[in-house]
Enzyme design. Structure first.
Site, mmCIF file in Angstrom:
data_model
loop_
_atom_site.group_PDB
_atom_site.id
_atom_site.type_symbol
_atom_site.label_atom_id
_atom_site.label_comp_id
_atom_site.label_asym_id
_atom_site.label_seq_id
_atom_site.Cartn_x
_atom_site.Cartn_y
_atom_site.Cartn_z
ATOM 1 C CG HIS A 201 24.431 -35.240 -8.547
ATOM 2 N ND1 HIS A 201 25.136 -34.242 -9.411
ATOM 3 C CD2 HIS A 201 23.343 -36.051 -9.064
ATOM 4 C CE1 HIS A 201 25.291 -34.463 -10.355
ATOM 5 N NE2 HIS A 201 24.137 -36.158 -10.160
ATOM 6 C CB SER B 147 26.303 -39.421 -22.145
ATOM 7 O OG SER B 147 25.411 -38.623 -21.146
ATOM 8 C CG HIS C 179 27.423 -39.601 -10.169
ATOM 9 N ND1 HIS C 179 26.749 -39.656 -8.545
ATOM 10 C CD2 HIS C 179 26.787 -39.491 -10.950
ATOM 11 C CE1 HIS C 179 26.015 -38.850 -9.056
ATOM 12 N NE2 HIS C 179 26.178 -38.712 -10.834
ATOM 13 N N GLY D 43 24.739 -43.178 -12.984
ATOM 14 C CA GLY D 43 25.875 -43.326 -12.774
ATOM 15 C C GLY D 43 26.977 -42.814 -13.598
ATOM 16 C CE1 TYR E 88 39.164 -38.635 8.989
ATOM 17 C CE2 TYR E 88 39.751 -41.180 8.949
ATOM 18 C CZ TYR E 88 39.159 -40.455 8.703
ATOM 19 O OH TYR E 88 37.759 -40.891 7.986
ATOM 20 C CB SER F 242 30.008 -39.910 -17.920
ATOM 21 O OG SER F 242 29.287 -39.924 -17.125
ATOM 22 C CB SER F 243 26.190 -35.947 -18.423
ATOM 23 O OG SER F 243 25.568 -36.676 -17.624
ATOM 24 C CG ASP F 244 28.031 -36.653 -13.489
ATOM 25 O OD1 ASP F 244 27.477 -38.049 -14.499
ATOM 26 O OD2 ASP F 244 27.525 -35.870 -13.263
ATOM 27 C CG ASP G 105 34.591 -51.606 10.761
ATOM 28 O OD1 ASP G 105 34.381 -51.165 11.955
ATOM 29 O OD2 ASP G 105 33.503 -52.920 9.947
ATOM 30 C CG HIS H 109 21.978 -41.041 -10.428
ATOM 31 N ND1 HIS H 109 20.683 -40.709 -10.078
ATOM 32 C CD2 HIS H 109 22.404 -40.844 -9.954
ATOM 33 C CE1 HIS H 109 21.423 -39.041 -10.902
ATOM 34 N NE2 HIS H 109 22.655 -40.100 -10.968
#
Ligand code: HMS
Length: 232
Positions: free
Chosen positions: A170, A44, A94, A27, A228, A73-75, A119, A96
């Site tokens: 993922h 990372s 992000h 993450g 909405y 990070s790799s993200d 909520d 996991h």
């Protein structure tokens, strides 16, 4: 430079192990500084217990390192892509986390079964289907950002109303007005994912909350006419 931004990003990242949302180096959280066109992100592969404020990397919206010695990070490309396309978000998280990843691996939206879910959002939590090239080495992070945008466009969702998503095969991504709200939304997502899984274990025929009830509950929480969501 960017000490305050790094500190905000560091504090948000350190919430993840405290909230049981990650183990080891899984993450990452980022925090944006739109005035300077940069964001701070976790480096990372660094275990949380070793992470320091000065390890936080500053990158621009093309994922180029602006300040920092470590590899971002790799993200990073996914975070950059979302900041570029969604101008109101201030932080992205992000993880996991177990139950959210289980729903993402099953490639299933999380149905709105109850008021805990209602909520926070009235829609089912979307799962972006994996794309053919997602699992092939390559421009994986960029593809994930596009996957998220395509899913929101297809389901006609707004990132201001639904601040979370499951990326198929993922894991979960969540966002908000700042990094701390993005982490909060990640925890909500994990809790709702766990409750929905257990609901289906107890009653495989469990029904979604009726739309009228969702509307009433959501407006009680967020004010008249706040509703909405899509019909449930
Ligand atoms: O999901 C992924 C990689 O697919 C990442 O969240 C996770 O492995 C952490 O990677 P980083 O340490 O942020 O590069």
């Amino acid at each position: 430079m960017y000490q305050e931004l790094k500190r905000e990003c560091y504090e948000a990242n350190m919430q993840l192990p405290k909230l049981d949302l990650v183990v080891y180096t899984f993450g990452n959280v980022s925090a944006v500084d739109r005035a300077n066109g940069v964001f701070a992100i976790k480096p990372s592969g660094v275990p949380y217990e070793e992470l320091k404020v000065d390890d936080i990397v500053i990158v621009d919206f093309d994922s180029k390192v602006v300040e920092g010695k470590m590899r971002p990070s790799s993200d990073t490309k996914t975070h950059a892509f979302l900041y570029k396309h969604w101008e109101t978000i201030g932080g992205i998280c992000h993880t996991h986390s177990t139950y959210a990843v289980a729903w993402a691996q099953a490639i299933k939206d999380i149905p709105n079964f109850g008021t805990t879910h209602a909520d926070h959002l009235t829609a089912d939590i979307p799962c972006a289907p994996p794309t053919a090239d997602q699992l092939i080495e390559g421009d994986y992070e960029h593809n994930t950002g596009q996957q998220i945008l395509d899913c929101f466009a297809e389901k006609k969702l707004s990132p201001q109303e639904v601040e979370m998503i499951l990326v198929g095969s993922h894991g979960p991504f969540a966002w908000g007005k700042d990094a701390s709200k993005a982490v909060y939304n990640s925890k909500v997502l994990e809790e709702v994912a766990k409750m929905a899984y257990l609901t289906l274990q107890i009653n495989p025929n469990a029904a979604r909350l009726k739309d009228a009830l969702v509307k009433k509950h959501y407006e009680r929480k967020h004010g008249k006419d706040a509703y909405y969501g899509q019909g449930c």
